[in-house]
Design a protein around this motif. Structure first.
Motif, PDB file in Angstrom:
ATOM      1  N   ALA A   1       0.833  -1.214   0.000  1.00 41.50           N
ATOM      2  CA  ALA A   1       0.000   0.000   0.000  1.00 41.50           C
ATOM      3  C   ALA A   1       0.861   1.255   0.000  1.00 41.50           C
ATOM      4  O   ALA A   1       0.517   2.247  -0.655  1.00 41.50           O
ATOM      5  CB  ALA A   1      -0.920  -0.014   1.221  1.00 41.50           C
ATOM      6  N   GLU A   2       1.983   1.222   0.718  1.00 41.06           N
ATOM      7  CA  GLU A   2       2.876   2.394   0.722  1.00 41.06           C
ATOM      8  C   GLU A   2       3.354   2.707  -0.690  1.00 41.06           C
ATOM      9  O   GLU A   2       3.389   3.881  -1.101  1.00 41.06           O
ATOM     10  CB  GLU A   2       4.071   2.139   1.635  1.00 41.06           C
ATOM     11  N   GLN A   3       3.719   1.668  -1.442  1.00 43.02           N
ATOM     12  CA  GLN A   3       4.175   1.886  -2.811  1.00 43.02           C
ATOM     13  C   GLN A   3       3.038   2.374  -3.701  1.00 43.02           C
ATOM     14  O   GLN A   3       3.228   3.259  -4.542  1.00 43.02           O
ATOM     15  CB  GLN A   3       4.767   0.593  -3.362  1.00 43.02           C
ATOM     16  N   LEU A   4       1.857   1.801  -3.514  1.00 47.68           N
ATOM     17  CA  LEU A   4       0.722   2.198  -4.343  1.00 47.68           C
ATOM     18  C   LEU A   4       0.294   3.638  -4.075  1.00 47.68           C
ATOM     19  O   LEU A   4      -0.075   4.382  -4.995  1.00 47.68           O
ATOM     20  CB  LEU A   4      -0.463   1.254  -4.104  1.00 47.68           C
ATOM     21  N   LEU A   5       0.343   4.047  -2.809  1.00 47.12           N
ATOM     22  CA  LEU A   5      -0.154   5.383  -2.432  1.00 47.12           C
ATOM     23  C   LEU A   5       0.876   6.482  -2.664  1.00 47.12           C
ATOM     24  O   LEU A   5       0.533   7.662  -2.599  1.00 47.12           O
ATOM     25  CB  LEU A   5      -0.572   5.378  -0.964  1.00 47.12           C
ATOM     26  N   ALA A   6       2.141   6.086  -2.916  1.00 49.35           N
ATOM     27  CA  ALA A   6       3.185   7.089  -3.108  1.00 49.35           C
ATOM     28  C   ALA A   6       2.825   8.003  -4.278  1.00 49.35           C
ATOM     29  O   ALA A   6       2.528   7.559  -5.380  1.00 49.35           O
ATOM     30  CB  ALA A   6       4.523   6.409  -3.366  1.00 49.35           C
ATOM     31  N   GLY A   7       2.850   9.296  -4.028  1.00 46.84           N
ATOM     32  CA  GLY A   7       2.580  10.276  -5.075  1.00 46.84           C
ATOM     33  C   GLY A   7       1.124  10.530  -5.381  1.00 46.84           C
ATOM     34  O   GLY A   7       0.802  11.354  -6.240  1.00 46.84           O
ATOM     35  N   THR A   8       0.217   9.829  -4.690  1.00 47.88           N
ATOM     36  CA  THR A   8      -1.211  10.022  -4.966  1.00 47.88           C
ATOM     37  C   THR A   8      -1.789  11.213  -4.213  1.00 47.88           C
ATOM     38  O   THR A   8      -2.852  11.712  -4.568  1.00 47.88           O
ATOM     39  CB  THR A   8      -2.021   8.765  -4.594  1.00 47.88           C
ATOM     40  N   GLY A   9      -1.116  11.645  -3.131  1.00 51.25           N
ATOM     41  CA  GLY A   9      -1.651  12.728  -2.326  1.00 51.25           C
ATOM     42  C   GLY A   9      -2.780  12.301  -1.406  1.00 51.25           C
ATOM     43  O   GLY A   9      -3.503  13.149  -0.874  1.00 51.25           O
ATOM     44  N   TRP A  10      -2.908  10.986  -1.200  1.00 50.15           N
ATOM     45  CA  TRP A  10      -3.987  10.513  -0.326  1.00 50.15           C
ATOM     46  C   TRP A  10      -3.701  10.887   1.124  1.00 50.15           C
ATOM     47  O   TRP A  10      -2.569  10.828   1.594  1.00 50.15           O
ATOM     48  CB  TRP A  10      -4.139   8.996  -0.438  1.00 50.15           C
ATOM     49  N   LEU A  11      -4.761  11.274   1.840  1.00 46.13           N
ATOM     50  CA  LEU A  11      -4.672  11.610   3.257  1.00 46.13           C
ATOM     51  C   LEU A  11      -5.808  10.930   4.012  1.00 46.13           C
ATOM     52  O   LEU A  11      -6.914  10.807   3.475  1.00 46.13           O
ATOM     53  CB  LEU A  11      -4.782  13.129   3.467  1.00 46.13           C
ATOM     54  N   PRO A  12      -5.572  10.503   5.240  1.00 42.36           N
ATOM     55  CA  PRO A  12      -6.679  10.009   6.055  1.00 42.36           C
ATOM     56  C   PRO A  12      -7.625  11.161   6.370  1.00 42.36           C
ATOM     57  O   PRO A  12      -7.213  12.327   6.386  1.00 42.36           O
ATOM     58  CB  PRO A  12      -5.985   9.480   7.317  1.00 42.36           C
ATOM     59  N   PRO A  13      -8.896  10.874   6.606  1.00 38.88           N
ATOM     60  CA  PRO A  13      -9.876  11.953   6.830  1.00 38.88           C
ATOM     61  C   PRO A  13      -9.465  12.947   7.901  1.00 38.88           C
ATOM     62  O   PRO A  13      -9.739  14.143   7.782  1.00 38.88           O
ATOM     63  CB  PRO A  13     -11.144  11.186   7.226  1.00 38.88           C
ATOM     64  N   VAL A  14      -8.779  12.498   8.964  1.00 40.47           N
ATOM     65  CA  VAL A  14      -8.424  13.401  10.050  1.00 40.47           C
ATOM     66  C   VAL A  14      -7.421  14.464   9.612  1.00 40.47           C
ATOM     67  O   VAL A  14      -7.285  15.499  10.266  1.00 40.47           O
ATOM     68  CB  VAL A  14      -7.857  12.588  11.242  1.00 40.47           C
ATOM     69  N   LEU A  15      -6.735  14.241   8.483  1.00 46.51           N
ATOM     70  CA  LEU A  15      -5.757  15.213   7.998  1.00 46.51           C
ATOM     71  C   LEU A  15      -6.265  16.031   6.815  1.00 46.51           C
ATOM     72  O   LEU A  15      -5.555  16.893   6.313  1.00 46.51           O
ATOM     73  CB  LEU A  15      -4.464  14.500   7.579  1.00 46.51           C
ATOM     74  N   ARG A  16      -7.465  15.766   6.391  1.00 41.66           N
ATOM     75  CA  ARG A  16      -7.971  16.474   5.219  1.00 41.66           C
ATOM     76  C   ARG A  16      -8.509  17.854   5.593  1.00 41.66           C
ATOM     77  O   ARG A  16      -9.008  18.058   6.692  1.00 41.66           O
ATOM     78  CB  ARG A  16      -9.063  15.654   4.531  1.00 41.66           C
ATOM     79  N   THR A  17      -8.405  18.764   4.664  1.00 40.60           N
ATOM     80  CA  THR A  17      -8.869  20.137   4.868  1.00 40.60           C
ATOM     81  C   THR A  17     -10.089  20.387   4.004  1.00 40.60           C
ATOM     82  O   THR A  17     -10.083  20.074   2.802  1.00 40.60           O
ATOM     83  CB  THR A  17      -7.759  21.142   4.501  1.00 40.60           C
ATOM     84  N   GLY A  18     -11.120  20.954   4.626  1.00 42.33           N
ATOM     85  CA  GLY A  18     -12.331  21.266   3.869  1.00 42.33           C
ATOM     86  C   GLY A  18     -12.080  22.338   2.828  1.00 42.33           C
ATOM     87  O   GLY A  18     -11.192  23.178   2.971  1.00 42.33           O
ATOM     88  N   ARG A  19     -12.864  22.311   1.775  1.00 44.10           N
ATOM     89  CA  ARG A  19     -12.708  23.278   0.685  1.00 44.10           C
ATOM     90  C   ARG A  19     -13.258  24.637   1.107  1.00 44.10           C
ATOM     91  O   ARG A  19     -14.424  24.749   1.495  1.00 44.10           O
ATOM     92  CB  ARG A  19     -13.439  22.787  -0.559  1.00 44.10           C
ATOM     93  N   PRO A  20     -12.427  25.699   1.023  1.00 49.34           N
ATOM     94  CA  PRO A  20     -12.924  27.033   1.403  1.00 49.34           C
ATOM     95  C   PRO A  20     -14.060  27.467   0.489  1.00 49.34           C
ATOM     96  O   PRO A  20     -14.041  27.211  -0.718  1.00 49.34           O
ATOM     97  CB  PRO A  20     -11.697  27.936   1.225  1.00 49.34           C
ATOM     98  N   ALA A  21     -15.031  28.133   1.080  1.00 55.09           N
ATOM     99  CA  ALA A  21     -16.185  28.583   0.304  1.00 55.09           C
ATOM    100  C   ALA A  21     -15.780  29.565  -0.779  1.00 55.09           C
ATOM    101  O   ALA A  21     -16.363  29.599  -1.864  1.00 55.09           O
ATOM    102  CB  ALA A  21     -17.224  29.216   1.239  1.00 55.09           C
ATOM    103  N   TRP A  22     -14.713  30.347  -0.510  1.00 50.46           N
ATOM    104  CA  TRP A  22     -14.335  31.374  -1.476  1.00 50.46           C
ATOM    105  C   TRP A  22     -13.696  30.794  -2.737  1.00 50.46           C
ATOM    106  O   TRP A  22     -13.509  31.500  -3.733  1.00 50.46           O
ATOM    107  CB  TRP A  22     -13.396  32.391  -0.844  1.00 50.46           C
ATOM    108  N   LEU A  23     -13.365  29.479  -2.718  1.00 50.76           N
ATOM    109  CA  LEU A  23     -12.805  28.874  -3.912  1.00 50.76           C
ATOM    110  C   LEU A  23     -13.885  28.512  -4.922  1.00 50.76           C
ATOM    111  O   LEU A  23     -13.604  28.296  -6.094  1.00 50.76           O
ATOM    112  CB  LEU A  23     -12.013  27.612  -3.544  1.00 50.76           C
ATOM    113  N   ALA A  24     -15.109  28.435  -4.457  1.00 43.57           N
ATOM    114  CA  ALA A  24     -16.208  28.068  -5.352  1.00 43.57           C
ATOM    115  C   ALA A  24     -16.742  29.322  -6.033  1.00 43.57           C
ATOM    116  O   ALA A  24     -16.898  30.373  -5.417  1.00 43.57           O
ATOM    117  CB  ALA A  24     -17.318  27.377  -4.569  1.00 43.57           C
ATOM    118  N   ASP A  25     -16.991  29.206  -7.321  1.00 37.10           N
ATOM    119  CA  ASP A  25     -17.515  30.365  -8.051  1.00 37.10           C
ATOM    120  C   ASP A  25     -18.924  30.702  -7.581  1.00 37.10           C
ATOM    121  O   ASP A  25     -19.294  31.862  -7.449  1.00 37.10           O
ATOM    122  CB  ASP A  25     -17.522  30.077  -9.556  1.00 37.10           C
ATOM    123  N   GLU A  26     -19.703  29.694  -7.336  1.00 36.83           N
ATOM    124  CA  GLU A  26     -21.063  29.896  -6.861  1.00 36.83           C
ATOM    125  C   GLU A  26     -21.354  28.876  -5.778  1.00 36.83           C
ATOM    126  O   GLU A  26     -20.973  27.719  -5.879  1.00 36.83           O
ATOM    127  CB  GLU A  26     -22.070  29.713  -8.001  1.00 36.83           C
TER     128      GLU A  26
END
Length: 700
Positions: A646-671
């Motif tokens: 799994a370490e080899q497969l996930l390398a370079g994918t940018g995968w993160l466990p949910p606890v490390l993920r950042t929500g998308r800022p509202a200002w990034l959405a056009d609408e």
């Protein structure tokens, strides 16, 4: 008289003759229609050059339309050898008329014997080939280059075959028997330790993937990409008697250092050498070298302070700056590469400017005489030099309070007499009230200049505090300076907690107690560098801090405020801290607000994550990042093997466990899209909505 043309004499069947190379032709009935590869012809040419033609060519006379011999011969067997000799003739190694030993065959069908030669023969088993190459190297002393020249292959191929020939005879027999594939044998060849090879083979499970074999064989070794290996270097390690295991069949990025203990010792020796150089050059009282940052050392740290440059340095700096600007303007619009001498001059000027800039901050001689330096191994393999640490026993003694005329002194803000009894400046009445609260019996008897009573001072300053609160709340810019001053005083100064009037107390959780090795990461180094940069600009005396901050431009005040505030962030989640759910929800909002990207600071490795979760969670991570097909590929493996894959497969994918993920800022959405029903919301957004509802609403 008419001259009759003489018919060439045709040798008899089975006769061995030498025929000039130019008289040999490819037989049109040769069974091989697919041309020989260039590599094959090269190998045959090299072999013939070293050993001659070991096997005769089989030919038959060429006949013209009338059935008469033309004098040329068609090659039924040995076309590859003919082409190899033509290649040698083209390279001027032999003449084109070189005589070639051939056997005449006029009885057999040329198509059949050509086919027979290629069908009925059995190629040498690869294991035999590997062992014979090894014997050539050991018994005749031939190196890879010489063997390569004699067999028409590259030296790298020879090295690979020699390495395969060095595999344990027991495993070689298993390979001959068909119970090991060539890929698996190549994996075992990463080391020449037969006992280790056999041990790993005996403990293999049903899953014998080559990468698992390599992992098990190098489990106790250190990868060349490790920071210790980068610091020491392959040459120094080898000179000290260390062995580097190289994998000749895969990209091993420098191999594996076999002796981890030797590598540790060499790394520490080098760090200690650097520390000794720093101590000798700068005069620190002590130096201490460590591979890992010494966590919880408990030492106070001082930082260099601004100093005035000497007149000589100022002159040199101005001259270098002026020349650099002149050269930059001169070559700014040049479309060609800079001449070497100009490029070198740019580098010299930049180095001189950097050298003089380094003199603008310095430690006081007293701090150097009492302080020390930690030299540790940075995450990138470079030595990290951290200066200015003061041990408790080397701290300068606190100045003693002057003794009053009555022999009393102040201890912890309380005045005591020589017998240790508390001395109060005011006398008290029977009810315990200060006598100074009563009006004087004889106001005219009061002495001129008598200080105000403590009670009155408290009364007056309470009113002043109220007014300050009101005024400061109406001046945001000044409030920013005041808060920044309060934070900076406590962040950068020993005993700075009494140097400000705002009752703000910054605290900073010690992260190393939660995550081992976190202080050795790139993020920790970047934070420490930022802190050191501010500390170097701070005035020596905390009493001058207000003027320093007030004199900064707005952007600098904001930057200092942001740095001090950042040190107080605590988003660590611990199971018993259930009262922190609102704080953790706010941390999520902060991460969104600053567009935190954890992929720049964390990767899902076996050590960091995959080796510490269940098999189901490992598969969920791979499925989340790469889909069901990738997860199914490793689903039947044992957990250690699954985590490695799994370490080899996930390398370079940018995968993160949910606890490390950042929500998308509202200002990034056009609408802003219409909010989905709670049941349709992604996990992170649903959790955020729940936290929103949990926040208490202020009373109106």
């Amino acid at each position: 008289m008419t001259t009759k043309t003489q018919t060439p004499t045709v040798p008899e069947h089975g006769e061995t003759v030498f025929i000039p190379l130019t008289k040999l032709k490819r037989h049109p009935q040769n069974a091989r229609k697919t041309p020989h590869s260039e590599a094959s012809i090269e190998a045959k040419a090299a072999s013939i050059a070293a050993k001659g033609i070991l096997q005769n060519l089989v030919v038959e006379p060429e006949l013209d339309a009338e059935g008469e011999p033309t004098g040329c011969y068609l090659v039924s067997v040995g076309e590859g050898r003919r082409l190899a000799q033509l290649l040698r003739a083209k390279r001027k190694e032999i003449k084109r008329t070189e005589p070639i030993r051939c056997v005449i065959d006029t009885a057999n069908d040329p198509a059949e014997i050509s086919l027979d030669e290629n069908v009925t023969r059995e190629d040498l088993h690869p294991a035999d080939q590997f062992e014979r190459f090894r014997e050539l190297a050991e018994m005749r002393g031939w190196g890879a280059e010489e063997i390569a020249a004699r067999f028409g292959v590259t030296a790298h191929v020879v090295k690979q075959r020699l390495r395969l020939g060095a595999v344990s005879p027991k495993l070689m027999q298993v390979y001959r028997d068909g119970d090991l594939t060539l890929d698996q044998l190549m994996a075992f060849a990463i080391t020449e330790d037969h006992a280790r090879q056999e041990q790993v083979y005996e403990h293999l499970s049903y899953n014998r993937e080559p990468w698992i074999i390599r992992r098990d064989l190098t489990a106790s070794n250190v990868a060349a990409t490790d920071r210790r290996a980068i610091l020491v270097g392959a040459e120094a390690y080898s000179e000290a008697g260390g062995t580097i295991i190289r994998d000749l069949f895969t990209e091993d990025r420098g191999g594996f250092y076999e002796d981890a203990a030797l590598l540790d010792r060499l790394a520490l020796d080098k760090l200690e050498g650097i520390a000794a150089q720093v101590q000798e050059a700068e005069g620190w009282k002590w130096v201490s070298a460590h591979i890992d940052w010494p966590h919880a050392h408990g030492l106070r740290r001082s930082y260099p302070q601004p100093v005035e440059l000497s007149e000589e340095d100022e002159t040199a700096y101005d001259a270098a700056q002026e020349e650099l600007e002149r050269l930059s303007a001169e070559w700014e619009d040049a479309d060609v590469d800079l001449p070497p001498e100009v490029d070198q001059r740019f580098a010299e000027l930049e180095a001189e400017i950097e050298r003089i800039d380094g003199k603008r901050h310095a430690y006081e001689a007293d701090e150097i005489a009492r302080g020390g330096v930690f030299v540790v191994l940075n995450h990138d393999g470079e030595a990290r030099i951290e200066r200015g640490f003061i041990r408790p026993e080397d701290e300068a003694p606190e100045p003693e309070e002057p003794e009053a005329e009555d022999g009393s002194t102040v201890i912890d803000g309380v005045r005591v007499n020589g017998d240790g009894e508390i001395v109060d400046g005011d006398e008290h009445d029977c009810d315990g009230h200060p006598v100074s609260d009563h009006g004087p019996e004889d106001e005219d008897a009061e002495e001129d200049g008598k200080p105000l009573s403590d009670a009155l001072v408290r009364d007056l300053t309470a009113h002043r505090t109220l007014a300050l609160r009101l005024a400061l709340g109406e001046q945001p810019d000044m409030a920013l300076i005041a808060v920044t001053h309060a934070l900076a005083a406590q962040t950068f100064y020993r005993g700075g907690g009494d140097a400000h009037c705002l009752e703000i107390r910054p605290t900073s959780s010690y992260l190393a107690s939660h995550a081992d090795g976190i202080e050795d990461t790139a993020a920790a180094k970047a934070l420490e560098d930022r802190h050191a940069g501010w500390a170097a600009d701070m005035p020596r005396d905390v009493a001058e801090l207000w003027g320093f901050i007030a004199g900064l431009d707005h952007a600098s005040v904001m930057a200092l405020f942001a740095h001090c505030a950042s040190l107080t962030v605590n988003a660590v989640k611990q199971p018993w801290e259930t009262h922190k759910r609102h704080a953790l929800a706010t941390a999520d909002r902060l991460a969104t607000a600053v567009a935190l990207d954890m992929t720049a600071h964390w990767t899902p490795t076996v050590r960091a994550y995959l080796g510490r979760v269940t098999k189901a969670q490992i598969l969920a991570a791979v499925r989340d990042a790469l889909g069901d097909e990738a997860a199914d590929q490793i689903a039947d493996r044992k957990k250690p093997e699954m985590a490695e894959a799994a370490e080899q497969l996930l390398a370079g994918t940018g995968w993160l466990p949910p606890v490390l993920r950042t929500g998308r800022p509202a200002w990034l959405a056009d609408e802003r899209q219409e909010a989905p029903a709670t049941g349709d919301m992604p996990e992170a957004e649903s959790a955020e909505a729940t936290e929103d509802e949990a926040f208490p609403v202020a009373a109106e």
